[in-house]
Design an enzyme around this catalytic site. Sequence first.
Site, mmCIF file in Angstrom:
data_model
loop_
_atom_site.group_PDB
_atom_site.id
_atom_site.type_symbol
_atom_site.label_atom_id
_atom_site.label_comp_id
_atom_site.label_asym_id
_atom_site.label_seq_id
_atom_site.Cartn_x
_atom_site.Cartn_y
_atom_site.Cartn_z
ATOM 1 N N HIS A 66 109.778 42.126 75.444
ATOM 2 C CA HIS A 66 108.800 41.452 76.448
ATOM 3 C C HIS A 66 108.292 40.161 76.046
ATOM 4 O O HIS A 66 107.607 39.598 76.922
ATOM 5 C CB HIS A 66 107.328 42.448 76.254
ATOM 6 N N GLU A 82 110.253 56.673 76.558
ATOM 7 C CA GLU A 82 109.215 56.134 77.714
ATOM 8 C C GLU A 82 109.762 56.266 79.021
ATOM 9 O O GLU A 82 108.921 55.757 79.926
ATOM 10 C CB GLU A 82 108.901 54.606 77.272
ATOM 11 N N ASP A 104 104.072 52.850 78.654
ATOM 12 C CA ASP A 104 104.951 53.187 79.595
ATOM 13 C C ASP A 104 105.027 54.873 79.717
ATOM 14 O O ASP A 104 105.224 55.263 80.628
ATOM 15 C CB ASP A 104 106.503 52.756 79.120
#
Length: 259
Positions: A46, A151, A177
């Site tokens: 991320h 996830e 998630d």
Amino acid sequence: MPRIKERLAQGKFVKLFGVGQLFHPKLVEVVGEHGGYDGLWLDQEHSGLSLKEIELAVLAARGYGLDHFVRLPATDYASIMRVLEIGAGGVMVSMVKSAEEAEQAVRWAKFWPRGERGMNGGNRDGRFGLTPMAEYAEKANAETFVGIQIETAGAIAEVAEIAAVPDVDLLFVGPADLSQVLGVPGQFEHPKCVEAIGRIAEACKRAGKPWGVVPRGTAYADRMAKLGCTMFVCGLDIHALHEGIRAFKGRYETLFDAD
């Protein structure tokens, strides 16, 4: 043995600090100076940490005895191999959709006979060519940490099979998630999320594997620990900054209220 794998093998808690958005080597040093943490969660997924930044993080972490791994999507063989060669202690593979993908990630991270990682002992993980090749491969296979995040819908459906993949060291719950894929985004305490985490915990128990989570607070962390969770991300750089700013504003509340 690296600190993370050693503590997991002993059934001890592993406390991590997440670094990504605000990376700087001095940030790693500050975390090290505070003490108490077992390792770093270096987020390439991320935050887009570069290989050079990961390398600097590894060097800073070593100075404080902090173990470390890189969270990343295993899009190809090189994505795993390169972070290991510059010295990262392992990988946390995100967005895995099946046991087959988990097996492939392990094979990319391990040398023969377990995997198919290309051999080049000339980088940091091979002491720049000083470690004999056979010793290098054996040591890397034994010590490299491989975690798999649960996830996605596919991972939830095959969680027992993923937990059973040899050399997967840990399964990791991504609450955000997980809640999204279950149709209740952000509702971390929703029964669907609680049930899914229970299935993950049970799959790990049956496979004899540890599991981890990003806790949503102390009460949440306590509940996860009672379910058998042993790895916790107890701090993230961006959240640390927010809390620090709020603390300063609270300390000087009369000045801010004066406006």
